[in-house]
Design a protein around this motif. Sequence first.
Motif, mmCIF file in Angstrom:
data_model
loop_
_atom_site.group_PDB
_atom_site.id
_atom_site.type_symbol
_atom_site.label_atom_id
_atom_site.label_comp_id
_atom_site.label_asym_id
_atom_site.label_seq_id
_atom_site.Cartn_x
_atom_site.Cartn_y
_atom_site.Cartn_z
ATOM 1 N N THR A 28 68.916 5.654 -0.542
ATOM 2 C CA THR A 28 69.387 5.817 -1.925
ATOM 3 C C THR A 28 69.268 4.555 -2.777
ATOM 4 O O THR A 28 69.484 4.629 -3.985
ATOM 5 C CB THR A 28 70.854 6.311 -1.955
ATOM 6 O OG1 THR A 28 71.653 5.401 -1.224
ATOM 7 C CG2 THR A 28 70.972 7.701 -1.355
ATOM 8 N N ALA A 29 68.917 3.429 -2.171
ATOM 9 C CA ALA A 29 68.708 2.211 -2.968
ATOM 10 C C ALA A 29 67.406 2.358 -3.748
ATOM 11 O O ALA A 29 66.337 2.522 -3.168
ATOM 12 C CB ALA A 29 68.647 0.991 -2.055
ATOM 13 N N SER A 30 67.503 2.327 -5.069
ATOM 14 C CA SER A 30 66.299 2.519 -5.890
ATOM 15 C C SER A 30 65.578 1.187 -6.101
ATOM 16 O O SER A 30 66.164 0.113 -5.977
ATOM 17 C CB SER A 30 66.674 3.119 -7.248
ATOM 18 O OG SER A 30 67.304 2.140 -8.062
ATOM 19 N N ALA A 31 64.318 1.298 -6.452
ATOM 20 C CA ALA A 31 63.508 0.107 -6.724
ATOM 21 C C ALA A 31 64.118 -0.703 -7.870
ATOM 22 O O ALA A 31 64.190 -1.929 -7.805
ATOM 23 C CB ALA A 31 62.078 0.508 -7.049
ATOM 24 N N ASP A 32 64.579 -0.020 -8.912
ATOM 25 C CA ASP A 32 65.176 -0.725 -10.052
ATOM 26 C C ASP A 32 66.442 -1.479 -9.647
ATOM 27 O O ASP A 32 66.657 -2.613 -10.077
ATOM 28 C CB ASP A 32 65.497 0.255 -11.188
ATOM 29 C CG ASP A 32 64.251 0.718 -11.925
ATOM 30 O OD1 ASP A 32 63.200 0.032 -11.833
ATOM 31 O OD2 ASP A 32 64.314 1.768 -12.593
ATOM 32 N N GLU A 33 67.272 -0.846 -8.831
ATOM 33 C CA GLU A 33 68.501 -1.522 -8.366
ATOM 34 C C GLU A 33 68.156 -2.761 -7.553
ATOM 35 O O GLU A 33 68.786 -3.810 -7.706
ATOM 36 C CB GLU A 33 69.354 -0.569 -7.522
ATOM 37 C CG GLU A 33 70.017 0.524 -8.322
ATOM 38 C CD GLU A 33 70.656 1.582 -7.440
ATOM 39 O OE1 GLU A 33 71.786 1.983 -7.777
ATOM 40 O OE2 GLU A 33 70.045 2.006 -6.436
ATOM 41 N N LEU A 34 67.161 -2.640 -6.693
ATOM 42 C CA LEU A 34 66.758 -3.775 -5.864
ATOM 43 C C LEU A 34 66.187 -4.904 -6.724
ATOM 44 O O LEU A 34 66.555 -6.068 -6.556
ATOM 45 C CB LEU A 34 65.739 -3.325 -4.808
ATOM 46 C CG LEU A 34 66.308 -2.427 -3.711
ATOM 47 C CD1 LEU A 34 65.193 -1.734 -2.941
ATOM 48 C CD2 LEU A 34 67.196 -3.234 -2.773
ATOM 49 N N LEU A 35 65.288 -4.558 -7.641
ATOM 50 C CA LEU A 35 64.688 -5.574 -8.513
ATOM 51 C C LEU A 35 65.738 -6.262 -9.376
ATOM 52 O O LEU A 35 65.707 -7.489 -9.543
ATOM 53 C CB LEU A 35 63.600 -4.946 -9.392
ATOM 54 C CG LEU A 35 62.344 -4.468 -8.667
ATOM 55 C CD1 LEU A 35 61.420 -3.730 -9.638
ATOM 56 C CD2 LEU A 35 61.620 -5.613 -8.001
#
Length: 194
Positions: A28-35
């Motif tokens: 559930t960790a999105s690319a945007d959240e990670l970036l």
Amino acid sequence: MAGRPKIFDEQEAIQKATEVFRNKGYDTASADELLNAMGIGKGSFYLAFKGGKQELYVRSIKQFSENFNKKIGQAIENSEDQIEFIRQFFLVLADAEDCDIERGCYLGNALVQLSEKDEDIKRITAELLKGLQKVFAKAIKKAQQNGQLKTQEDPEILAWHLTNLWNGIHVTRRMENSPEILRSMIEMNLKLLK
């Protein structure tokens, strides 16, 4: 042309991504959240992590496990009573309300969720468990040599038992969160350390 140089600290970025994975889970960790957490753009991300999110996750687990084993090893080594430290290390797991960094449940969760899906994660988590086992075995051997532990059980096997207990608690906590039940289970297992 070698490309633009990195302008961020990879270890720090991985640590920030670890918090996202720890709180949200891998799926559930999105690319945007990670970036956003890492404070980098897509170009820098894919330059540093060519395998994308999965490579980042694998490196996150590896970095976390190395730091966790090092920290636990040093804490046991520096404690006045290493066996009591180990007992308390386990007993606090019974009362933990969430996934606490100090208890290593990020790794326990990774073992359960993804170790059978990905060979790199399986290898890294196996190394984590071997590292934790070595930390426990060293303390048990020392305690046996100085007469603190009466048991003559093989320290390597006792250490594997503790490692299995650590791993099992993280699995059991996903289904049973009663501190009383968890504490009783842990105390029963720790009777071997006498």
